[in-house]
Design an enzyme around this catalytic site. Structure first.
Site, PDB file in Angstrom:
ATOM      1  N   SER A   1     -57.764   0.923 -27.632  1.00  0.00           N
ATOM      2  CA  SER A   1     -58.229   2.316 -27.580  1.00  0.00           C
ATOM      3  C   SER A   1     -59.734   2.459 -27.781  1.00  0.00           C
ATOM      4  CB  SER A   1     -57.498   3.155 -28.628  1.00  0.00           C
ATOM      5  OG  SER A   1     -57.896   2.787 -29.940  1.00  0.00           O
TER       6      SER A   1
ATOM      7  N   SER B   1     -56.166   6.248 -25.176  1.00  0.00           N
ATOM      8  CA  SER B   1     -56.353   6.405 -26.618  1.00  0.00           C
ATOM      9  C   SER B   1     -55.498   7.560 -27.138  1.00  0.00           C
ATOM     10  CB  SER B   1     -57.827   6.673 -26.932  1.00  0.00           C
ATOM     11  OG  SER B   1     -58.003   6.976 -28.301  1.00  0.00           O
TER      12      SER B   1
ATOM     13  N   SER C   1     -55.332  -2.693 -30.840  1.00  0.00           N
ATOM     14  CA  SER C   1     -55.099  -2.096 -29.524  1.00  0.00           C
ATOM     15  C   SER C   1     -56.421  -1.919 -28.787  1.00  0.00           C
ATOM     16  CB  SER C   1     -54.396  -0.744 -29.669  1.00  0.00           C
ATOM     17  OG  SER C   1     -55.284   0.215 -30.218  1.00  0.00           O
TER      18      SER C   1
ATOM     19  N   LYS D   1     -61.280   5.305 -34.751  1.00  0.00           N
ATOM     20  CA  LYS D   1     -61.746   6.059 -33.591  1.00  0.00           C
ATOM     21  C   LYS D   1     -63.205   6.450 -33.848  1.00  0.00           C
ATOM     22  CE  LYS D   1     -57.470   6.254 -31.973  1.00  0.00           C
ATOM     23  NZ  LYS D   1     -57.028   5.449 -30.819  1.00  0.00           N
TER      24      LYS D   1
END
Length: 325
Positions: free
Chosen positions: A132, A290, A130, A187
């Site tokens: 994010s 996100s 993705s 992250k």
């Protein structure tokens, strides 16, 4: 015995194939670490059986063939016959040859065990699914994760057995998604245990001190075909880029009920959270796109997988290869 083992092996392989197929089709929730561990154990048992039982049995059978052939040659020689029918080497090769069910199990064990050890204790590959973490990581980036940087952990159960470095602010970390631990998320570490993290009006503050933020030229997202405001942040001597979408409100909509939620205060301006001991606050660099700790809470230390450190391939953009900031 051989027929039974062939049938048993066919059933075992069918179970593995069925699980893999059901996982691929989304019928079951897959666990690759568990699958690889079971494959290592099963092929390891076949490898031991081959080494200490089946191979010695085939070798003895080959020796019997050679002894019988030698005895027959001697008998015929005593009668003055030097020509012997039959190909002894061919018969011996057939007896010695590893059957298919060992070739597909014991024969694969060395490769599987090396992959298992490398993936479990040293480096694990991941694919970024993705956006994010744009602009640091793009969709399709194939990355390597250092599994021992934060300590050595047992595979499958993820229990730490050897301590090492602690996560630092600014690290890009892979972890097990707290609401669904079978999924791996990536992250950036924003808050460490004891920190008070505030993200208000799209400005990040740690323990009352604003994180330095410098405006950069707008970032063009080739997938979304739109521009986004780009900034450079510096946290704990680590410098990286983040994006903000001016069209998105600062309000955190849809935050879940997560452990230690009482440590967080939500408002129309954003959120302020006190990070509990043994936990970390994570955010994506694509700040307004996100799903991170602002929505589902803190990452327990037990959920840590490793530190992302290198993009080793992106088939759509070879320029992406290089270290992760």
């Amino acid at each position: 015995m051989m027929g039974f083992m062939a049938t048993l092996t066919a059933l075992v392989l069918m179970v593995f194939a069925g699980y893999g197929g059901a996982w691929y089709m989304g019928l079951v929730e897959g666990n690759f670490s568990l699958l690889l561990f079971l494959a290592t154990v099963v092929t390891g048992l076949y490898w031991l059986a081959e080494k200490f039982y089946f191979w010695p049995q085939r070798r003895k059978a080959a020796e019997v063939i050679e002894q019988e052939a030698a005895r027959r040659r001697n008998e015929l020689a005593a009668r003055g016959i030097s020509q012997v029918d039959g190909n002894i080497e061919e018969a011996r090769a057939r007896v010695i040859m590893q059957p298919w069910w060992l070739d597909w199990t014991a024969g694969l064990f060395p490769v599987i065990v090396v992959v298992f050890l490398l993936r479990s204790f040293l480096f694990e590959p991941f694919k970024i699914p993705s956006g994010s973490m744009i602009p640091t990581m793009l969709v399709g980036d194939l990355i390597l994760v250092n599994k021992f940087h934060y300590g050595v952990r047992l595979p499958v159960i993820n229990r730490k057995i050897v301590d090492n470095n602690s996560p630092q602010r600014g690290d890009v970390m892979v972890f097990r998604y707290p609401p669904q631990p079978s999924l791996d998320y990536i992250k950036r570490v924003v808050g460490v245990p004891g920190d008070e993290v505030a993200y208000l009006n799209k400005k990040l503050t740690i323990n009352g001190k604003p994180v330095p933020k410098v405006a950069l030229p707008d970032f063009f997202d080739e997938d979304a075909l739109r521009y986004a405001k780009q900034f450079q942040e510096t946290s704990s001597s680590k410098t990286y880029r983040v994006l903000n979408d001016e069209d998105r409100p600062a309000f955190i909509a849809g935050a879940a009920d997560f452990p230690y939620r009482q440590n967080c205060r939500y408002s129309s301006e954003g959120v302020v959270c006190k990070v509990p001991q043994g936990h970390y606050f994570m955010m994506g660099d694509n700040r307004d796109n996100s799903l991170d700790s602002r929505y589902w809470g803190f990452v327990p230390e037990a959920n840590i997988v490793g530190k992302a450190f290198f993009v080793w391939m992106n088939f759509g953009n070879l320029k992406r290869i290089g270290k992760v900031d």
